[in-house]
Design a protein around this motif. Structure first.
Motif, short mmCIF file in Angstrom:
data_model
loop_
_atom_site.label_atom_id
_atom_site.label_comp_id
_atom_site.label_asym_id
_atom_site.label_seq_id
_atom_site.Cartn_x
_atom_site.Cartn_y
_atom_site.Cartn_z
N ALA A 1 -36.38 42.65 -90.25
CA ALA A 1 -35.05 42.62 -89.63
C ALA A 1 -35.14 42.75 -88.12
N ALA A 2 -36.10 43.54 -87.64
CA ALA A 2 -36.28 43.69 -86.19
C ALA A 2 -36.69 42.39 -85.52
N ALA A 3 -37.25 41.46 -86.31
CA ALA A 3 -37.64 40.14 -85.80
C ALA A 3 -36.62 39.07 -86.19
N GLY A 4 -35.46 39.50 -86.67
CA GLY A 4 -34.41 38.55 -87.06
C GLY A 4 -34.67 37.87 -88.38
N ILE B 1 -45.29 37.32 -85.06
CA ILE B 1 -44.50 37.82 -86.20
C ILE B 1 -43.35 36.87 -86.48
N ASP B 2 -43.58 35.99 -87.45
CA ASP B 2 -42.54 35.08 -87.91
C ASP B 2 -42.44 35.21 -89.43
N GLU B 3 -41.69 34.33 -90.06
CA GLU B 3 -41.48 34.45 -91.50
C GLU B 3 -42.79 34.35 -92.28
N ARG B 4 -43.71 33.50 -91.82
CA ARG B 4 -44.98 33.35 -92.52
C ARG B 4 -45.82 34.62 -92.42
N ALA B 5 -45.81 35.25 -91.26
CA ALA B 5 -46.58 36.50 -91.10
C ALA B 5 -46.01 37.60 -91.99
#
Length: 624
Positions: A313-316, A283-287
């Motif tokens: 948000a939970a992933a920053g 889970i990053d920005e691309r996902a």
């Protein structure tokens, strides 16, 4: 090659999120270890942790060598979608024992059914249940016994809550196991017809119940494309399901084979096995952007304009409504599933399903292919359909080159709409979300006098009294998260549809939610700021002219600014929606919840404020 606009929007999210994402990654990496998590436990702690296990499992757990899976389950047998999960823990345990691993149920999470609570007092708890689920995940995984997590959940707030909780343990691998949709019942047009007849008093309660029971009739997810099935689409396109697994019916040999395959795969993702892949790497920005793309391409649930913001948000990651709206401009609508069409998710799966959809989007550069997934591939590994091998294992074949029913799935060369139909409306009333993919084009712009209500019951009463037989914008306020928890107003769809079918212009404007299955009525929802927070919606009066424009993306109260400045806010008595049915227990949630456009979250509030300020600054700079 990635579409330049997709890259541009992704890059700005990455830039905006740089500080918060790095902080998240730092925290996750600090918790990561190559040894089993339980090596940090003392002997007494560990003995408690496996006291009830069979002897063979105890032996494995005592060696501190083999991985142990934590199962987080949302099982209950009142939810049709979750009833199949009753048998999953034993299937999982038996499967992983064959590959020298163990599994334990780490905890259960609450799982309410919006279908049962729709229009009832309990709906005031529905949105808040998402963050309560996230907290429950944290409690379940906090014991330090687990090297990966398996999540059992399907519906509405449950999957977003599970994922938010999972991301707080993002140093662990994670996989989500769908249960699948129930088989198709009566035709959706027939179901809608009976609902409208009942709303008009032309069908009895017995006739309505018979119709509904023929539609919702067995274990599995409801077959319309609301939040629950949007969840399953998201988990697959974001790489958290095994390829092709989202929409296979429950209690079938293929579904069981998919469960076995998935848990064997997540074992391989643990630090003790061949391809360690913690959740924070998936889970990053691309996902997140891929999830938004899938939402637009399928005409998915409006609820995810809040859930995806909260998950990010939970992933920053700082995702905004403007990002979602901008992506809608380049993502065509490739699926028509009820209520955006006549067919259900079983027909969608039979026509080519997620494999066809993902391949079409990848071919146009409208997805990030180079992401990590639980499958160990990029998204190119998801352009498949699944079948059962003769030996009982899972067989994957390339999705069909042409959809088997092009009234359900369209190719990139001939989409149903040029955009996703999910966008932000902005104006003097603030910001709102509209889903126009199911709304007839001649109703994308509505200008009519307002009629103001503070409860759904008052809207229904006005309808029954014939007071809505006119061009009208129904303004339903004090429905926001601070006021009463932001219940859905799905029960208003049949009566407002009746008014629309009588030839009148009708729209809904609310600071609450519509259903994830938002239908044919133009609805500006999630109005922010909400009435309880001093939003202009609290100053609207009966007869004021309102203009909802889904073409140009505006929502305006057509009253002179000087007059509005002199108006007082109209208060509402909220006692009736803040106590009873357990609602008094959620007072702290209502007092601390963030706005809808920042995910309606009850934690990470400092980050929420910073996110909104940063987004406002960036938006202003981009405008200049």
């Amino acid at each position: 090659m990635v579409h330049p606009r997709l890259k541009e929007i992704t890059d700005r999210i990455i830039k905006r999120s740089a500080t918060s994402r790095q902080d998240y990654l730092r925290r996750m990496k600090a918790q990561h270890t190559n040894a089993p998590q339980r090596t940090n436990l003392g002997c007494t702690n560990l003995a408690h942790g496996f006291a009830a296990c069979p002897a063979a499992d105890k032996q494995h757990l005592a060696t501190d060598k083999q991985p142990n899976l934590g199962i987080i389950t949302a099982y209950n047998d009142m939810l049709s979608a979750h009833q199949p999960y009753e048998s999953y823990p034993e299937i999982i345990r038996e499967t992983v024992r064959k590959i020298q691993a163990t599994a334990q149920v780490a905890g259960g999470v609450p799982a309410m059914c919006d279908g049962v609570t729709q229009g009832q007092p309990a709906m005031d708890l529905s949105l808040f249940s998402r963050d309560l689920i996230a907290m429950s995940v944290a409690v379940g995984l906090s014991h330090g016994m687990f090297d990966a997590a398996v999540f059992l959940g399907v519906c509405d707030k449950i999957v977003p809550g599970l994922l938010i909780g999972a991301l707080s343990f993002g140093h662990l691998p994670a996989i989500f196991l769908p249960a699948g949709p129930m088989t198709s019942g009566i035709a959706n047009d027939e179901k809608a017809r009976i609902r409208q007849l009942f709303a008009e008093g032309k069908a009895t309660r017995e006739e309505l119940l018979a119709s509904e029971s023929a539609s919702y009739h067995s274990p599995g997810t409801c077959t319309f494309y609301g939040t629950a099935n949007s969840n399953q689409m998201l988990m697959e396109i974001m790489g958290l399901h095994m390829p092709g697994s989202s929409f296979i019916n429950p209690l079938t040999p293929l579904r069981k084979a998919l469960v076995e395959e998935a848990v064997a795969q997540v074992v391989e993702l643990t630090a003790q096995r061949s391809t360690p892949t913690p959740l924070y790497e998936i889970i990053d920005e691309r996902a997140i952007v891929n999830g938004v793309v899938g939402l637009h391409a399928t005409g998915g649930s409006t609820n995810h304009t809040m859930h995806l913001v909260a998950v990010a948000a939970a992933a920053g990651i700082q995702l905004t409504w403007q990002d979602i709206s901008d992506l809608s401009e380049i993502i065509p609508l490739l699926a028509r599933v009820y209520p955006n069409g006549k067919s259900d998710v079983n027909h969608f799966e039979a026509a080519g399903g997620m494999g066809f959809l993902i391949r079409e989007l990848l071919s146009a550069g409208l997805l990030h292919e180079d992401v990590k997934t639980v499958n160990g591939t990029g998204l190119d590994g998801y352009t498949v359909n699944v079948f059962l091998n003769d030996d009982g294992s899972v067989l994957r074949k390339p999705a069909p080159a042409k959809a088997l029913d092009e009234t359900i799935l369209a190719p990139m060369s001939a989409p149903f709409n040029k955009d996703g139909g999910l966008k932000v409306l902005k104006g003097n009333l603030g910001a709102a979300i509209i889903k126009s993919s199911a709304v007839a084009p001649d109703r994308h712009i509505i200008e009519a006098p307002a009629q103001v209500f503070h409860t759904q019951e008052d809207v229904e009463a006005a309808f029954k009294a014939g007071e809505l037989n006119k061009d009208v914008v129904v303004v339903l306020r004090y429905m926001g998260p601070q006021a009463c928890g932001m219940p859905e107003a799905h029960k208003l769809t049949p009566p407002l549809s009746v008014v629309q079918n009588r030839g009148y212009k009708v729209a809904l404007v609310t600071d609450g939610r519509m259903s994830g299955a938002s239908g044919k009525i133009p609805a500006a929802i999630h109005v922010t700021p909400e009435a309880k927070d001093g939003g202009l919606i609290a100053k609207v009066k009966d007869g004021d002219l309102l203009r909802l424009d889904a073409v140009n993306g505006t929502l305006e109260l057509l009253v002179p600014a000087e007059e509005l400045a002199l108006r007082e806010i109209t208060p509402a008595d909220l006692q009736s929606c803040q106590s009873g049915t357990g609602r008094e227990l959620f007072a702290s949630f209502r007092a601390n919840v963030s706005s809808a456009d920042t995910g309606a979250r009850v934690f990470n509030l400092e980050q929420t404020i910073k996110t909104q300020r940063n987004a406002d600054v960036v938006s202003a700079m981009e405008t200049v």
